[in-house]
Design a protein around this motif. Structure first.
Motif: not given
Length: 55
Positions: A10-15, A17-27, A42-46
């Motif tokens: 879960l920690k790996t997946r959370h990380g 998702l954080e990278v994917a979220l950063d990439a998605a918002t930077a477009r 990400k919230l579900r995993i948290k």
């Protein structure tokens, strides 16, 4: 041992998702649906991590 593996997974997946979220918002033209979906997952995993580590 299985619980520790689940927490690590879960920690790996959370990380990821954080990278994917950063990439998605930077477009230049962010996809709001994708961003919402990533944040929700990400919230579900948290929440699951908190549940597993506090019991």
């Amino acid at each position: 041992m299985a619980l520790e593996n689940r927490i690590d997974s879960l920690k790996t997946r959370h990380g990821e998702l954080e990278v994917a979220l950063d990439a998605a918002t930077a477009r230049p033209f962010p996809d709001e649906v994708e961003i919402h979906t990533l944040k929700k997952e990400k919230l579900r995993i948290k929440d699951e991590l908190e549940s597993l580590t506090h019991h």
